[in-house]
Design an enzyme around this catalytic site. Structure first.
Site, mmCIF file in Angstrom:
data_model
loop_
_atom_site.group_PDB
_atom_site.id
_atom_site.type_symbol
_atom_site.label_atom_id
_atom_site.label_comp_id
_atom_site.label_asym_id
_atom_site.label_seq_id
_atom_site.Cartn_x
_atom_site.Cartn_y
_atom_site.Cartn_z
ATOM 1 N N HIS A 5 0.762 -1.508 0.070
ATOM 2 C CA HIS A 5 0.047 0.010 -0.001
ATOM 3 C C HIS A 5 0.914 1.154 0.128
ATOM 4 O O HIS A 5 1.938 1.455 0.906
ATOM 5 C CB HIS A 5 -0.818 -0.137 1.532
ATOM 6 C CG HIS A 5 -1.754 1.181 1.376
ATOM 7 N ND1 HIS A 5 -1.913 2.030 2.506
ATOM 8 C CD2 HIS A 5 -2.763 1.611 0.433
ATOM 9 C CE1 HIS A 5 -2.669 2.880 2.377
ATOM 10 N NE2 HIS A 5 -3.229 2.706 1.156
ATOM 11 N N HIS A 41 0.498 10.976 -1.790
ATOM 12 C CA HIS A 41 -0.858 10.772 -0.938
ATOM 13 C C HIS A 41 -0.921 11.991 -0.291
ATOM 14 O O HIS A 41 -2.294 12.566 -0.324
ATOM 15 C CB HIS A 41 -0.652 9.283 -0.222
ATOM 16 C CG HIS A 41 -1.916 9.282 0.348
ATOM 17 N ND1 HIS A 41 -2.517 9.746 1.440
ATOM 18 C CD2 HIS A 41 -2.895 8.235 0.279
ATOM 19 C CE1 HIS A 41 -3.643 9.241 1.708
ATOM 20 N NE2 HIS A 41 -3.917 8.192 1.051
#
EC number: 4.6.1.-
Length: 273
Positions: A5, A41
């Site tokens: 991830h 992110h």
């Protein structure tokens, strides 16, 4: 598929694959003209992770290409799937097609090496908003107009907004998609989420009339939640700790039933027992 991830820096590719990931997920942010700009992110992100690692998107693609090109010194044979988590919420709905076209051109040039012995991993375009289904049609149009429609064989799709499964099916219909569908379900590791929708997605996958080929669950960091997801019948688990998932897959209850996917496993084919 053990899906590492938030792999947004080139150095993290080695790190996650060495921990047992055969797949990675990478965040893609866009500028105001719908160009893919950074692998980034930002805050907030999963508990226990640094949210701010980044590369320029095209540079990341070059690093990823090296990691997935046989014969390259950075090559990882077991890295076979990459999910691009496309942060399109910064765009207007009418920019989705442009974003798809620009994304396709970036990948063609920097990852697929213009169709000349580029990276070999399968690619999933993960889109957070059903209204952005034209990203898919734009992507396909660009590859076709650039003379490489065959590369669509390596591309799959995911709508990641935890929407109603019927609504997702409808978005694919509008995009003209009839295969290569991964269905995600999940929530940040800071919060708990049940498996009800995962079970619905698995039931769709396993029915003769379903649109889903594979189901993955995110973000799973603990052994018990890994077991629960495997018991629900998922095909992939996205995690911050690939070694935890690999350990559980080695337990006797799972060893006989699951194995880690290799390049020969077609990620667009529904697995039949």
């Amino acid at each position: 598929w053990i899906m590492g991830h938030m792999v947004n820096a080139i150095a993290q590719i080695d790190e996650f694959v060495n921990l047992g990931a055969n797949s990675i997920e990478t965040d893609v942010s866009f500028d105001s003209s719908a160009n893919p700009e950074y692998t980034y992110h930002g805050v907030p992100c999963d508990c226990g992770r640094t949210c701010t690692k980044w590369e320029h998107f095209n540079e990341f693609l070059k690093g990823l290409r090296k990691a997935t090109t046989p014969g390259d010194s950075k090559y990882h044979e077991k890295l076979v799937l990459v999910v691009f988590d496309l942060k399109t919420d910064s765009l207007y709905d009418n920019q989705a097609s442009d974003a798809g076209k620009k994304l396709a051109k970036s990948l063609l040039q920097n990852y697929w090496n213009n169709g000349n012995n580029g990276g070999r991993a399968y690619i999933v375009l993960s889109i957070p908003n059903l209204a952005h289904y034209k990203l898919i049609t734009g992507f396909k149009e660009a590859l076709t107009s650039e003379g490489h429609p065959e590369l669509m064989d390596k591309v799959g799709y995911d709508f990641s907004g935890n929407d109603d499964i019927g609504d997702v099916a409808n978005a694919y219909k509008k995009a003209g998609v009839t295969g290569h569908v991964w269905q995600s379900d999940g929530i940040t590791n800071c919060l708990l989420r049940g498996l009800d929708r995962v079970r619905k997605a698995v039931a769709n996958r396993d029915s003769s009339s379903g649109y889903i080929n594979k189901v993955y669950y995110w973000t799973v960091d603990k052994r018990q939640s890994t077991r629960d997801a495997l018991d629900a019948g998922v095909d992939g688990i996205m995690t911050n700790y690939p070694d935890v998932i690999a350990d559980v897959l080695n337990e006797s209850a799972y060893k006989a039933k699951f194995r880690i996917a290799s390049y020969d496993d077609n990620p667009w084919e529904t697995f039949k027992n």
